[in-house]
Design an enzyme around this catalytic site. Sequence first.
Site, PDB file in Angstrom:
ATOM      1  N   GLU A 106     -46.882  24.348   4.972  1.00 53.54           N
ATOM      2  CA  GLU A 106     -47.477  24.622   6.282  1.00 53.54           C
ATOM      3  C   GLU A 106     -46.487  25.317   7.217  1.00 53.54           C
ATOM      4  O   GLU A 106     -45.329  24.920   7.330  1.00 53.54           O
ATOM      5  CB  GLU A 106     -47.908  23.285   6.902  1.00 53.54           C
ATOM      6  CG  GLU A 106     -48.472  23.394   8.304  1.00 53.54           C
ATOM      7  CD  GLU A 106     -48.686  22.027   8.938  1.00 53.54           C
ATOM      8  OE1 GLU A 106     -49.470  21.949   9.898  1.00 53.54           O
ATOM      9  OE2 GLU A 106     -48.075  21.044   8.478  1.00 53.54           O
ATOM     10  N   CYS A 120     -51.957  19.286   6.038  1.00 53.64           N
ATOM     11  CA  CYS A 120     -51.196  18.195   6.660  1.00 53.64           C
ATOM     12  C   CYS A 120     -52.092  17.080   7.189  1.00 53.64           C
ATOM     13  O   CYS A 120     -52.632  16.291   6.427  1.00 53.64           O
ATOM     14  CB  CYS A 120     -50.311  18.775   7.764  1.00 53.64           C
ATOM     15  SG  CYS A 120     -49.052  17.630   8.398  1.00 53.64           S
ATOM     16  N   LYS A 169     -56.574  25.673   9.818  1.00 48.93           N
ATOM     17  CA  LYS A 169     -56.646  24.227  10.005  1.00 48.93           C
ATOM     18  C   LYS A 169     -57.682  23.870  11.072  1.00 48.93           C
ATOM     19  O   LYS A 169     -57.672  24.410  12.175  1.00 48.93           O
ATOM     20  CB  LYS A 169     -55.263  23.714  10.415  1.00 48.93           C
ATOM     21  CG  LYS A 169     -55.109  22.204  10.489  1.00 48.93           C
ATOM     22  CD  LYS A 169     -53.656  21.865  10.814  1.00 48.93           C
ATOM     23  CE  LYS A 169     -53.380  20.377  10.797  1.00 48.93           C
ATOM     24  NZ  LYS A 169     -51.961  20.105  11.115  1.00 48.93           N
TER      25      LYS A 169
END
Length: 530
Positions: A285, A391, A340
């Site tokens: 990420e 994440c 995300k």
Amino acid sequence: MSTTVTDPDPEAAPRKRFSRAWLVRFLVAAASGFTLYLSFAPRPLWWLAPLAFTGFALVVHGRRFRGAFGYGFVFGMGFFLPLLTWLLDFLGPGFGPWPWLGLAMALSVYLGFGGAFATVVWRLPLGPLWAALVIIALETPRTWFPFGGFPWGRVAFSQPEGAFVSLASIGGAPLVGLAVVATGFGLAALCLRLKGAHPRRSLVAASALTLVPVVAGLAVWPTIGTEAQDGELTVATVQGNAPDIGLALEGRRDELRSNHLAESARLLEKLKASNTKVDLLVWPETAMAMRTGDPGVDRMVRDYGTQAIIGALVRLPDGSAQNSALVWDPVTGPGQRYAKQQLVPFGEYVPARELAKLVTPFVDSVANMTPGDGANAALSVAGTKVGVFICYETAFDYPARESVADGAELLVVPTNNAWYGPGEMSYQQLAMSRLRAVEHGRSVIVSATSGVSAIVAPDGSIMASTSLFTADSLVGRVPLRQQTTLSDLLGVTTEYGLLALAIAGVTGGYVLRFRTRRASAAKATREAAG
């Protein structure tokens, strides 16, 4: 000469006994919460979780609503305070302990209500099972509030291995959590039955409630598939490492990029020396920042001669940023992109910014990112479809579910855990990824900036992993799978079905309580009249 004898206070002894009993229950509630914490990674003590809920049930049993709420809240604080200590590393000294304490208190309120409503449903037939439903059902609103949802610390996340995790393939995290709590509450009912607190309750029913979830979990294990169904891929993930500076890492994108380019170069030399060719390269990420392209990454991907998934902070035309995973082709460069959806509060956006300023002025240094819209849940790369969730999204059910529904045969989790220091956060997140592997029957590649990176098999076992805050790489061959699990087919039905059952149980508990009180009042009236 006469002596006056003063009678002792007749209420002193009961007050002393009450005070002592309250203190014991308080300590047991806190210790049970801490026991639940001990069941979480990095410790492989999954079997402690049911025992924690045994203590929880014994403490709240027989209490009034308010008292049970209080003990449930204490249980929650005993659990969440140690579980979330990594928040102190993440936010740094500028924020102080208040976000950590505030979040732990907010989450503990859910367990407080869990304890209170458990006392309402315990008198129903199979009361401990209804109580377990209440506890798990209250994890659903935790995905909504506070701060847009914070499901970290769900009961199922204590079970990346052991007897219960196989149930994730049937009903996902909600069913795993229900099995754990039901086992613990069943054991509590068994203790109460043996003590004689419930002479009318069946010893067989209490024993069954304790054993059936364990037996069911063991029975499902042989159905967990791990074999390749559409070939295999050789995947490499690069962990370039990062300084341990928490949120200050936000301004060190160039250093992250340089570290990952350097580790990628070292890995390529090893691959050439061993005559190994990888099919897919993965960066973690936000390992780089970009607006249009990056010649250095272009050159690195060309040297590998294979497609890559690159975690990048992408600047949009309006100047805002999106946390993204891009497919990077050795010929055409960056292409398809997943952004995300579930952003980290106080890390990627600041909820209630004006209110947060009252606690710390440091919120001004955190810019709000733009969340993704769920497009490209499964990226077309390396001749297959790869699901990506980034994440924090690992804690939520829907990102992985959406990617599998979109045809993903492999799951990839880019993460930047360097933000959270050398504590347990990275291990806790890896445990969630292991649960997702079983839930969806897919291998999972966890690609972390500073660790723990891992290659996880479809049965949740770790094939290879790295250490924290080291530059390292992993290479492994993983199966591509197309079969959907029952959990995939049921989707949100399991979670909302359990929530509906819990609401029905609480309603039934109050109806039973009302009827019991009305019958008692009628009996008292008849006796007075007679």
